[in-house]
Motif scaffolding. Structure first.
Motif: not given
Length: 123
Positions: A39-46
């Motif tokens: 969740l963090f990777v996709f949230t931060f990545g966006s």
């Protein structure tokens, strides 16, 4: 020879009286991290690659801010417990106590600084 009393056997505690509790804390934070890291990777990545205004607007929303905050706190707490375990295994005496104090101070300082930075972004 069995060094456990009937009471310790009934409570599930070992000789040090903390091993089971530490194991469960590690299991809970590990399971939380299995969900939080993607969740963090996709949230931060966006949010990567945006302008300053876009990033501020992105982290002003509650979901990205909560995922980032919870990921930061749970991740650092899990790392702290792992380092504590390594220090207790390999460092002894007063150096062990001082190292444990330093690890606790550094990890809680990182949590506070990270949450403060997130609050500055979100507000």
């Amino acid at each position: 020879m069995n060094f456990m009393t009937d009471r310790k056997r009934a409570q599930g505690l070992g000789a040090g009286s903390e091993g089971t509790q530490h194991h469960w804390k590690m299991m809970v934070t590990s399971i939380c991290l299995v969900v939080l890291v993607p969740l963090f990777v996709f949230t931060f990545g966006s949010a990567l690659g945006g302008t300053r205004e876009e990033v501020l607007a992105f982290f002003a929303r509650p979901f990205p801010a909560l995922i980032t905050a919870i990921g930061l706190v749970v991740g650092l707490y899990h790392i702290k417990m792992e380092i504590d375990e390594a220090v207790e295994d390999y460092v002894h005496g007063i150096a062990c106590k001082l190292t444990l104090i330093a690890v606790k101070a550094v990890t809680y300082t990182l949590m506070a600084v990270g949450l403060f930075a997130l609050l500055k972004l979100a507000l």
